[in-house]
Motif scaffolding. Sequence first.
Motif, PDB file in Angstrom:
ATOM      1  N   GLY A  47      48.831 -22.980  -9.636  1.00  0.00           N
ATOM      2  CA  GLY A  47      47.617 -22.801 -10.435  1.00  0.00           C
ATOM      3  C   GLY A  47      46.874 -21.527 -10.076  1.00  0.00           C
ATOM      4  O   GLY A  47      46.490 -20.742 -10.946  1.00  0.00           O
ATOM      5  N   THR A  48      46.667 -21.308  -8.784  1.00  0.00           N
ATOM      6  CA  THR A  48      45.975 -20.104  -8.318  1.00  0.00           C
ATOM      7  C   THR A  48      46.780 -18.856  -8.632  1.00  0.00           C
ATOM      8  O   THR A  48      46.248 -17.855  -9.118  1.00  0.00           O
ATOM      9  CB  THR A  48      45.734 -20.196  -6.787  1.00  0.00           C
ATOM     10  OG1 THR A  48      45.012 -21.387  -6.513  1.00  0.00           O
ATOM     11  CG2 THR A  48      44.975 -19.001  -6.273  1.00  0.00           C
ATOM     12  N   SER A  50      49.102 -18.483 -10.945  1.00  0.00           N
ATOM     13  CA  SER A  50      49.169 -18.296 -12.391  1.00  0.00           C
ATOM     14  C   SER A  50      47.896 -17.636 -12.916  1.00  0.00           C
ATOM     15  O   SER A  50      47.949 -16.731 -13.751  1.00  0.00           O
ATOM     16  CB  SER A  50      49.384 -19.651 -13.073  1.00  0.00           C
ATOM     17  OG  SER A  50      49.371 -19.519 -14.467  1.00  0.00           O
ATOM     18  N   ARG A  51      46.751 -18.083 -12.416  1.00  0.00           N
ATOM     19  CA  ARG A  51      45.474 -17.486 -12.840  1.00  0.00           C
ATOM     20  C   ARG A  51      45.404 -16.018 -12.436  1.00  0.00           C
ATOM     21  O   ARG A  51      45.023 -15.165 -13.237  1.00  0.00           O
ATOM     22  CB  ARG A  51      44.307 -18.269 -12.235  1.00  0.00           C
ATOM     23  CG  ARG A  51      42.961 -17.736 -12.672  1.00  0.00           C
ATOM     24  CD  ARG A  51      41.822 -18.640 -12.160  1.00  0.00           C
ATOM     25  NE  ARG A  51      40.555 -18.214 -12.685  1.00  0.00           N
ATOM     26  CZ  ARG A  51      39.787 -17.303 -12.106  1.00  0.00           C
ATOM     27  NH1 ARG A  51      40.153 -16.726 -10.980  1.00  0.00           N
ATOM     28  NH2 ARG A  51      38.634 -16.962 -12.655  1.00  0.00           N
ATOM     29  N   ARG A  54      47.693 -13.997 -14.713  1.00  0.00           N
ATOM     30  CA  ARG A  54      47.110 -13.817 -16.050  1.00  0.00           C
ATOM     31  C   ARG A  54      46.008 -12.755 -16.032  1.00  0.00           C
ATOM     32  O   ARG A  54      45.921 -11.937 -16.948  1.00  0.00           O
ATOM     33  CB  ARG A  54      46.560 -15.138 -16.593  1.00  0.00           C
ATOM     34  CG  ARG A  54      47.639 -16.096 -17.014  1.00  0.00           C
ATOM     35  CD  ARG A  54      47.057 -17.438 -17.458  1.00  0.00           C
ATOM     36  NE  ARG A  54      48.091 -18.285 -17.980  1.00  0.00           N
ATOM     37  CZ  ARG A  54      48.512 -18.282 -19.240  1.00  0.00           C
ATOM     38  NH1 ARG A  54      47.961 -17.475 -20.107  1.00  0.00           N
ATOM     39  NH2 ARG A  54      49.472 -19.077 -19.634  1.00  0.00           N
TER      40      ARG A  54
END
Length: 125
Positions: A47-48, A50-51, A54
Amino acid sequence: MGDKDNRGMGSTPTKAIVEGTDPYSLHHSDHPGMVLVSKVLEEDNYGTWSRAMRISLSAKNKIGFITGSIKPPSSTDDSFPSWQRCNDMIRTARQLKGRGCPHTALTVMEIIIALKGAFTYMAFQ
């Protein structure tokens, strides 16, 4: 002297705007193996990571390569070589090599989808 362009190296405001908004434009510091995010992708931080990925791609005006808004043009389209060059540059980024990425993935979007699937699967084991 009053007409001299002091913006540097012959770039015009129009050219700078086009390069800044053209998702196919590459900066001279973009290269295969570039580091897009400092965080290494691990089993517990998708999650971290991926953010951060992005945000990095958005800052480079390349987020459309993973959201699907920049679709691959036909191989006969004049823009295909530019699209392929950018897609390849992102595909070869250090963070996307290995890490369960399918070697058959042709687009950055396919790599991101595969990573998300793999790390979602691992989180539920």
